[in-house]
Scaffold this active site. Structure first.
Site: not given
Ligand SMILES: [Zn+2]
Length: 431
Positions: A61, A63, A95, A179, A284, A311, A315, A330
């Site tokens: 998991h 991003h 995403n 999720h 989240n 996760d 950002h 996040g």
């Protein structure tokens, strides 16, 4: 290459002790006691004296923000951060911008031209655009290398869509990674429901918003087994509540193929970390109350939780430097996962290193069906992490390899430091 002098801990093959590991052509060629391999000719020796040598970590998991948001992270920088954290395999979430929902976008992401430093896999979206309505083409995506499907960031909310997804993926032997958030209950919420939210005047997400979706999904898995005779695989992402864990525990007792992951921040921090509206504690599912944190730890200890997943959600600073309710969810996580696991689970809760490794390599590899990964058995891909299990150190966010610095763990003490990461027999990180 000969990795020499370390304590090899490989839960999958039951090895735990002083061994040298011989790597040839990117695979584990031999694991032998000290000295046995000394006369074998090798191009390179990795001195692991005093260190733990284990299968490289697998993160199901992460991003990586590419395509579309390369100012936050790229596949190259995200996987460099992974290597620094001891990860040799990562699974990218869909995403991105645009959403990874086609074989074209999947192929683009997995193309070596993106410069991944470790093995890169991806879970494309369950539904087109992750809009929750029409399933993507699971069969073609599976042929193109998908290791599962997820609309992560959002739940698959509609019963009939989730039912079709579980059935379809189940027939292909792939997981639906959910999720679990009933967004009908969490609109406008920015943290956990509880006294901290009350004090700060913020709307809170209840634990039921998570457990209701988990319970619904388990019911669907059960029905699919009964009605269609298909063993669907539900993987619950970043589980954060005692209530959802209880449902997962019961499903496992009933023999259903339900797995779940927990994130380091959920076993390390509570909603108290939000403090005075600290956006670095905004994620989240949100940081929960102490009883939920303890339930996650208990689940990791007793086997209800199958794996640790970061996760990792980078950002840019300017995005987090806004008022709490407007900040994105996040935190980054690849470079702090081992240090937090060994500190909180190992030192504070007595979890043996062997179990930490099951949670970080063997089990996550199994969830996404990576045969020959997550182990140092002879013939396995030579993905290896070498770490100093007892080393105390302080994480310095400014030296992170991720492009982003949104972490609540800057200047936080950790235990266990990665000193080398070897991916398919090549050193990809040296600490
Ligand atoms: Zn998520």
């Amino acid at each position: 290459m000969l990795i020499k002098g370390g304590t090899v801990v490989d839960p999958a093959s039951g090895v735990d002790g002083l061994f040298d590991v011989l790597v040839r052509d990117g695979r584990v060629a031999a694991v032998e006691g000290p000295g046995v391999l000394d006369r074998v000719e090798v191009s390179e020796t990795f001195d692991a004296t005093g260190m733990t040598v284990a299968p490289g970590f697998v993160d199901v998991h992460v991003h990586l923000r590419e395509p579309g948001q390369t100012y936050k992270e790229t596949i190259a920088t995200g996987t460099a951060a992974a290597a620094a954290g001891g990860f040799t395999t990562v699974v990218a979430m869909p995403n991105t911008v645009p959403v990874n929902d086609s074989t074209a976008s999947l192929a683009w992401m997995l193309d070596p031209e993106r410069g991944a430093k470790v093995h890169l896999y991806a879970m494309p979206a369950v539904t087109l655009g992750s809009m929750g309505e029409h399933l993507t083409d699971f069969e073609s995506l599976a042929r193109a290398g998908a290791v599962g499907f997820t609309d992560d960031g959002k739940p698959v909310l509609e019963d009939h869509v989730m039912q079709a997804a579980l059935l379809c993926a189940g027939r292909l032997g792939l997981p639906i990674s959910q999720h679990a958030e009933d967004t009908r209950l969490t609109g406008g919420c920015s943290m956990n429901a509880g006294t901290v939210a009350f004090k700060l005047g913020l709307r809170g997400m209840t634990v039921e918003a998570e457990s209701r979706i988990v319970e619904r999904d388990i019911r669907l898995v059960r029905e699919i087994a009964k009605v269609d005779g298909v063993r669907a695989h539900l993987h619950v992402q970043h589980v954060s509540t005692a209530k959802a864990l209880e449902a997962i525990r019961r499903a496992k007792e009933d023999g259903l193929h339900v797995t779940c992951e927990a994130a380091p921040h959920h076993f390390t921090l509570t909603d108290e970390a939000v403090g005075d509206f600290d956006t670095h504690a905004k994620m989240n599912p949100p940081l929960r109350a102490e009883n939920d944190r303890q339930a996650v730890i208990a689940g990791l200890l007793d086997g209800t939780v199958d794996c640790i997943a970061t996760d990792h959600a980078p950002h840019a600073a300017h995005e987090k430097e806004v008022e709490f309710e407007r900040a994105p969810n996040g935190i980054t996580g690849l470079e702090t996962a081992l240090g937090l696991a060994l500190k909180v689970l190992g030192r504070e809760h007595g979890m043996p290193v062997r179990r930490v490794l099951e949670l970080m390599s063997q089990n996550p590899a199994a969830i996404v069906n990576l045969a020959g990964r997550g182990t140092l058995g002879v013939g396995a891909v030579a993905d290896v992490v070498v770490f100093d299990a007892g080393r105390e150190w302080t994480f310095d966010g400014s030296k992170a390899l991720s492009k982003s610095r949104n972490t609540p763990f800057d200047e936080v003490a950790m235990i266990g430091r990665v000193v080398g990461t070897i991916c398919a027999g090549r050193v990809v990180y040296r600490g």
